[in-house]
Motif scaffolding. Sequence first.
Motif, PDB file in Angstrom:
ATOM      1  N   ASN A  55      27.947 -48.972 -21.827  1.00 27.47           N
ATOM      2  CA  ASN A  55      28.421 -50.171 -20.857  1.00 27.47           C
ATOM      3  C   ASN A  55      29.919 -50.028 -20.701  1.00 27.47           C
ATOM      4  OD1 ASN A  55      25.868 -50.926 -20.876  1.00 27.47           O
ATOM      5  ND2 ASN A  55      26.215 -52.557 -22.915  1.00 27.47           N
ATOM      6  N   VAL A  56      30.763 -49.599 -21.773  1.00 27.82           N
ATOM      7  CA  VAL A  56      32.245 -49.429 -21.434  1.00 27.82           C
ATOM      8  C   VAL A  56      32.575 -48.439 -20.494  1.00 27.82           C
ATOM      9  CG1 VAL A  56      34.441 -48.239 -22.509  1.00 27.82           C
ATOM     10  CG2 VAL A  56      33.064 -50.331 -23.821  1.00 27.82           C
ATOM     11  N   LEU A  57      31.648 -47.079 -20.280  1.00 29.41           N
ATOM     12  CA  LEU A  57      31.784 -46.237 -19.527  1.00 29.41           C
ATOM     13  C   LEU A  57      31.370 -46.604 -18.209  1.00 29.41           C
ATOM     14  CD1 LEU A  57      31.072 -43.079 -22.060  1.00 29.41           C
ATOM     15  CD2 LEU A  57      33.270 -44.015 -21.134  1.00 29.41           C
ATOM     16  N   ALA A  58      30.418 -47.407 -18.166  1.00 32.46           N
ATOM     17  CA  ALA A  58      29.960 -47.868 -16.717  1.00 32.46           C
ATOM     18  C   ALA A  58      31.383 -48.567 -16.036  1.00 32.46           C
ATOM     19  CB  ALA A  58      28.788 -48.637 -16.911  1.00 32.46           C
ATOM     20  N   VAL A  59      31.939 -49.410 -16.874  1.00 30.25           N
ATOM     21  CA  VAL A  59      33.014 -50.087 -16.114  1.00 30.25           C
ATOM     22  C   VAL A  59      33.965 -49.031 -15.978  1.00 30.25           C
ATOM     23  CG1 VAL A  59      34.642 -51.825 -16.737  1.00 30.25           C
ATOM     24  CG2 VAL A  59      32.535 -52.376 -17.416  1.00 30.25           C
ATOM     25  N   VAL A  94      39.784 -42.654 -21.171  1.00 25.68           N
ATOM     26  CA  VAL A  94      39.690 -43.856 -22.063  1.00 25.68           C
ATOM     27  C   VAL A  94      40.754 -43.656 -22.974  1.00 25.68           C
ATOM     28  CG1 VAL A  94      38.621 -45.280 -23.824  1.00 25.68           C
ATOM     29  CG2 VAL A  94      37.464 -44.417 -21.764  1.00 25.68           C
ATOM     30  N   ALA A  95      41.959 -44.588 -23.019  1.00 25.69           N
ATOM     31  CA  ALA A  95      42.956 -44.192 -23.853  1.00 25.69           C
ATOM     32  C   ALA A  95      42.869 -45.200 -25.270  1.00 25.69           C
ATOM     33  CB  ALA A  95      44.276 -44.793 -23.119  1.00 25.69           C
ATOM     34  N   ARG A  96      42.458 -46.177 -25.230  1.00 21.37           N
ATOM     35  CA  ARG A  96      42.312 -47.076 -26.458  1.00 21.37           C
ATOM     36  C   ARG A  96      40.954 -47.877 -26.464  1.00 21.37           C
ATOM     37  NH1 ARG A  96      42.284 -51.638 -27.973  1.00 21.37           N
ATOM     38  NH2 ARG A  96      42.974 -53.316 -26.722  1.00 21.37           N
ATOM     39  N   MET A  97      40.615 -48.005 -27.854  1.00 19.95           N
ATOM     40  CA  MET A  97      39.296 -48.715 -27.917  1.00 19.95           C
ATOM     41  C   MET A  97      39.566 -49.750 -29.118  1.00 19.95           C
ATOM     42  SD  MET A  97      35.952 -46.377 -27.531  1.00 19.95           S
ATOM     43  CE  MET A  97      35.339 -46.293 -25.877  1.00 19.95           C
ATOM     44  N   THR A  98      38.947 -50.803 -29.417  1.00 23.96           N
ATOM     45  CA  THR A  98      38.791 -51.684 -30.403  1.00 23.96           C
ATOM     46  C   THR A  98      37.400 -51.849 -30.499  1.00 23.96           C
ATOM     47  OG1 THR A  98      40.908 -52.592 -30.067  1.00 23.96           O
ATOM     48  CG2 THR A  98      39.498 -53.936 -31.599  1.00 23.96           C
ATOM     49  N   ALA A 106      41.782 -48.140 -20.272  1.00 25.60           N
ATOM     50  CA  ALA A 106      41.507 -46.607 -19.509  1.00 25.60           C
ATOM     51  C   ALA A 106      42.485 -46.433 -18.549  1.00 25.60           C
ATOM     52  CB  ALA A 106      40.157 -46.518 -19.104  1.00 25.60           C
ATOM     53  N   ALA A 107      42.734 -45.197 -18.098  1.00 24.07           N
ATOM     54  CA  ALA A 107      43.806 -44.910 -16.923  1.00 24.07           C
ATOM     55  C   ALA A 107      42.881 -44.022 -16.122  1.00 24.07           C
ATOM     56  CB  ALA A 107      44.841 -44.021 -17.564  1.00 24.07           C
ATOM     57  N   PRO A 108      41.815 -44.799 -15.325  1.00 22.69           N
ATOM     58  CA  PRO A 108      41.050 -44.117 -14.355  1.00 22.69           C
ATOM     59  C   PRO A 108      41.964 -43.507 -13.057  1.00 22.69           C
ATOM     60  CG  PRO A 108      41.097 -46.375 -14.011  1.00 22.69           C
ATOM     61  CD  PRO A 108      41.842 -46.183 -15.343  1.00 22.69           C
ATOM     62  N   GLY A 109      41.448 -42.258 -12.853  1.00 15.55           N
ATOM     63  CA  GLY A 109      42.092 -41.475 -11.607  1.00 15.55           C
ATOM     64  C   GLY A 109      43.136 -40.831 -12.061  1.00 15.55           C
ATOM     65  N   ALA A 110      43.734 -41.088 -13.382  1.00 12.01           N
ATOM     66  CA  ALA A 110      44.899 -40.338 -13.711  1.00 12.01           C
ATOM     67  C   ALA A 110      44.821 -38.895 -13.786  1.00 12.01           C
ATOM     68  CB  ALA A 110      45.326 -40.809 -15.150  1.00 12.01           C
TER      69      ALA A 110
END
Length: 152
Positions: A60-64, A75-79, A131-135
């Motif tokens: 679900n995180v990766l879908a967003v 993805v840079a950080r997760m809690t 996350a930093a999408p497209g970076a």
Amino acid sequence: MKGGLEIVQPVGWPAPRGYANGVVTRGTTLHVAGQIGWDAASGQIQSDDLAEQFAQALDNVLAVVAAAGGEPGDVARMTVYVTDLEAYRSSRAAIGAAWRARFGKHFPAMALVGVAGLVEPRALVEIEAVAAPGARGEAAASDARAGDEGGL
């Protein structure tokens, strides 16, 4: 800097296992709200197994992240919030397998927090992320420009 993420590791510290101590991002930043192990097709939690809910919450995180044009490596950080730390500890092999299937050897900065409960009564885990999408694309374009100009 690899893609749009730079891992930060203080000199002299031992290498962390399964996470990064710090991550610097470049470009757009996406903040992903806490995701639980519910299935988008049914709108329901399909399992009462922590590892299965963890895998679905990652999906679900990766879908967003994907909806914002990103990929797992952005993805840079997760809690991660879990309702049962002992169940988490005893499920680490299955959780690790779920992680590797989605992220390979990419480990963002992470925190794991034991909580008394989550808003959804059946939820055993909730994961929020930055996350930093497209970076990656921005970094590649920047690297190409630097190459055209002779670099530094």
